[in-house]
Design an enzyme around this catalytic site. Structure first.
Site, PDB file in Angstrom:
ATOM      1  N   ASP A   1       0.774  -1.235   0.000  1.00 54.31           N
ATOM      2  CA  ASP A   1       0.000   0.000   0.000  1.00 54.31           C
ATOM      3  C   ASP A   1       0.809   1.291   0.000  1.00 54.31           C
ATOM      4  OD1 ASP A   1      -1.906  -1.937   0.334  1.00 54.31           O
ATOM      5  OD2 ASP A   1      -3.046  -0.838   1.829  1.00 54.31           O
ATOM      6  N   LYS A   2       1.909   1.353   0.711  1.00 58.01           N
ATOM      7  CA  LYS A   2       2.708   2.575   0.748  1.00 58.01           C
ATOM      8  C   LYS A   2       4.057   2.385   0.079  1.00 58.01           C
ATOM      9  CE  LYS A   2      -0.632   4.507   2.770  1.00 58.01           C
ATOM     10  NZ  LYS A   2      -1.453   3.304   2.728  1.00 58.01           N
TER      11      LYS A   2
ATOM     12  N   CYS B   1      -2.312  -8.614  -0.756  1.00 58.72           N
ATOM     13  CA  CYS B   1      -3.571  -9.310  -0.456  1.00 58.72           C
ATOM     14  C   CYS B   1      -4.310  -9.713  -1.730  1.00 58.72           C
ATOM     15  CB  CYS B   1      -4.448  -8.429   0.423  1.00 58.72           C
ATOM     16  SG  CYS B   1      -3.769  -8.155   2.072  1.00 58.72           S
TER      17      CYS B   1
ATOM     18  N   GLU C   1      -6.600   5.501   7.592  1.00 58.69           N
ATOM     19  CA  GLU C   1      -7.446   4.623   6.798  1.00 58.69           C
ATOM     20  C   GLU C   1      -8.421   3.936   7.740  1.00 58.69           C
ATOM     21  OE1 GLU C   1      -5.727   2.035   3.527  1.00 58.69           O
ATOM     22  OE2 GLU C   1      -6.182   0.556   5.069  1.00 58.69           O
TER      23      GLU C   1
ATOM     24  N   SER D   1      -9.533   2.061   2.956  1.00 60.00           N
ATOM     25  CA  SER D   1      -8.721   1.014   2.360  1.00 60.00           C
ATOM     26  C   SER D   1      -9.186   0.762   0.942  1.00 60.00           C
ATOM     27  CB  SER D   1      -8.857  -0.274   3.170  1.00 60.00           C
ATOM     28  OG  SER D   1      -8.441  -1.380   2.415  1.00 60.00           O
TER      29      SER D   1
END
Length: 655
Positions: A157-158, A227, A505, A531
């Site tokens: 994600d980051k 994921c 988030e 998210s």
């Protein structure tokens, strides 16, 4: 304390050093910087052969986390599966540089996990971390002055948005992004998105303790990769490939498998050929490439977090930053054609999207609709048009689809659909940007993921009712777990923007609403973000945020609020309409909110780190979230100098 395990007499105080001689020349000794010369000494000191020192140097950056023994068993855990196996991918890429007689270097900046930090103060560092990591990556690149190219290997994600930002800013270097792939779903069980709701479902008597424990154990069925849903991690992989920064059909590959390792090798071959062709990042990341990425994001139904990351990538590349109007235009003209988790209608894991053809398959459909700039250059050294012509007739394409049918008994065209088929299945465009007296600067909703049962025949989601206001994410999730939230409620969660929590988030909330039986009938409004796996009538990024005197920070319990989302035309509004006893028009409601003071319970979290406070102020003067929460250095310097002058003037006046 006694130390008795080591024989001190065995300590060595000198060593002979590497054999051979450095490949120095008269010209090098007279004209090269001392750092370049000392670098050669260090290289042989680390074991590199002296006669192999003067080849092309390729820097490899990754988000690797954790530590394994020689058998691959964990010695120290990483933060998440997404960076657990990228060391294997980096090794494949590095060995390819070896074969080409190059000199690979490796450096690492690991990354946090939004899933791990959900509902904790760790989330206050999540979004700001992206800028920090991008900055460190840039410093690492510049700190190896002899590198000829850079390969970035990242997944989640980051770490991945930060890597793309950093490489996009290397305008005059060849760069390639290698996406770290995805983890597999369990044969029997729940995906990693749904599993994050076991606490809320257990608390609402919708899951037993035994079920929660067993399902939680198998959710991450393989040890590496992002994921299994099209959240921020998968969406960022898709965007990196759509930009032309990754080789074709690399996003969403199953981590750890041979097909994934092959992609690492092919990516190194690509960056070495870029050196030969004198092809650099500024040739690839252009305004047209940015628009292509936005179009592909919309076609996939990607995470709303990419509305924060794509503008930041554009800023780093020196391109035009997409406006809200640009996003609206792209989403109106681009059909969603991918059916995966979390949007559906069929909840296929991301590995099936890969086998169905991934990004190039989606781009073939978009090409036929005339939605892509086909002449943009890519890291293959070929245009997007040439890449898609290859893919369309590639044996790989047919074999991938056949493997999907054989392994999962799923037809590729049911995962990546034609626009006509997608329309028949009820897929709508991805994102809507509602405005109104609660959100005068705008808001964001992934409207394509609202449950069809609460949308009327005209594609309208409408909810009007009294609101329940919560001034922290923690208070809101407690209300859900304690049964305070009922079918038909409207929730407002405020004080959670950049100034309050680093724009945390709030997946803990949105996932609970998705997977609780009554959740589809609840609407959520917040100045926080969501998210990438969030779904439902959840509206975030509301601006101005509550702590910036935004109207959302002035709402009170039992205020009447109207939510209107047109999922077909991608328009909508969020209006405060007074109270049941004193109804108001939207215009009157705006005046009432302007006269109200901010909710006295809203304040920056007492746990907000100084690092995040600084980030919040820097991104605020740089244009805020709608410009990607970047650091606009010229603007920041301008504001600082103006502030210095104002303080000097104030000092003179008071003296």
């Amino acid at each position: 304390m006694e130390f008795t395990e080591t024989d001190i007499d065995l300590i060595e105080t000198k060593a002979p050093g590497p054999g051979g001689t450095l490949p120095l020349t008269d010209e090098m000794l007279r004209n090269s910087p001392s750092g370049n010369l000392f670098g050669l000494s260090q290289n042989v000191g680390m074991g590199w052969q002296p006669n192999k020192l003067n080849e092309k140097q390729v820097l490899m950056l990754s988000t690797q986390g954790g530590m394994k023994d020689s058998n691959g068993d964990p010695v120290a855990l990483g933060y998440h599966t997404g960076h657990w196996e990228v060391d294997m991918l980096m090794k494949e890429a590095a060995m390819e540089v070896h074969k080409a007689k190059g000199v690979p270097f490796a450096a690492y900046v690991s990354d946090p996990c939004d899933g791990r930090s959900q509902g904790t103060t760790g989330m206050f560092d999540s979004f700001p971390y992206r800028n920090d990591a991008a900055q460190v990556y840039r410093r690492l690149i510049r700190s190896l002055p002899t590198r000829r190219a850079v390969v970035g290997i990242a997944t989640c994600d980051k770490g991945l948005p930060a890597m793309i930002m950093a490489l996009a800013s290397m305008h005059d270097l060849p760069t390639v992004i290698i996406p770290g792939g995805v983890t597999l779903p369990p044969t029997y069980g729940e995906d990693a998105g749904k599993i994050q709701t076991i606490g809320a479902r257990y608390s609402n008597d919708e899951l037993s303790l035994k079920e929660a424990a067993e399902l939680g154990c198998v959710a991450c069925a393989t040890p590496g990769g992002g994921c299994q849903f099209l959240g921020t991690a998968a969406s960022a992989q898709v965007v990196g490939e759509a930009l032309g920064m990754s080789i074709p059909h690399s996003a969403l590959a199953p981590s750890g498998q041979d097909i994934w390792k092959e992609m690492g090798r092919k990516s190194s071959q690509a960056v070495l050929e870029m050196i030969n062709q004198k092809l650099t990042t500024k040739d690839i990341v252009t305004n047209e490439a940015i628009e292509n990425a936005m179009v592909v994001h919309a076609a996939f139904g990607g995470s709303t977090n990419l509305l924060l990351h794509i503008p930041a990538i554009a800023h780093a590349a020196g391109c035009d930053i997409p406006t809200v109007e640009d996003w609206i235009e792209v989403n109106r003209k681009t059909p969603r054609i991918v059916s995966v988790l979390p949007n559906g209608p069929d909840h296929h894991p991301t590995v099936r999207a890969y086998l169905a053809g991934g990004v190039p398959e989606v781009m073939l459909h978009l090409k036929n609709l005339g939605l892509l700039h086909m002449d943009v250059m890519t890291v293959t050294g070929k245009t997007l048009r040439e890449n898609l012509e290859w893919w369309e007739h590639s044996p790989r394409r047919a074999k991938m689809k056949q493997r999907l049918a054989d392994a999962d008994q799923v037809k590729a065209e049911e995962v990546i659909m034609s626009p006509e088929r997608a329309k028949e299945r009820g897929l709508t465009s991805t994102i809507t940007f509602p405005v109104g007296n609660i959100a005068p600067e705008g808001a964001v909703i992934k409207s394509t993921s609202i449950d069809p049962e609460v949308i009327d025949a005209e594609g309208i989601y409408y909810h009007k009712g009294k609101i329940k206001v919560y001034t922290s994410e923690r208070k809101a999730i407690t209300a859900i777990k304690n049964g305070e939230i009922k079918k038909g409620d409207i929730m407002a969660v405020t004080g959670c923007g950049p100034l309050g929590t680093g724009m945390e988030e709030t997946y803990q909330l949105t996932s609970a609403l998705k997977h609780l039986s009554y959740g589809k009938y609840v609407t959520l409004l917040t100045d926080a973000r969501f998210s990438g796996v969030s779904t439902g009538a959840c509206i975030g990024h509301i601006g101005p945020e509550g702590l910036a005197d935004g109207p959302i920070g002035k709402l009170k319990d039992d205020d009447v609020v109207e939510v209107y989302i047109d999922t077909h035309n991608l328009s909508g509004h969020l209006h405060f309409l007074g109270t049941e006893d004193q109804p108001a028009t939207p215009e009157e409601g705006s005046e009432i909110l302007a006269q109200r003071s901010q909710n006295e319970d809203i304040h920056p979290s007492e746990y907000l780190p100084d690092d995040t406070r600084l980030w919040a102020e820097l991104q605020k003067v740089s244009g805020g979230t709608w410009k990607g929460s970047v650091y606009d250095v010229d603007r920041i310097i301008e504001v600082l100098r103006a502030g210095e002058k104002a303080l000097e003037k104030e000092h003179i006046t008071t003296s």
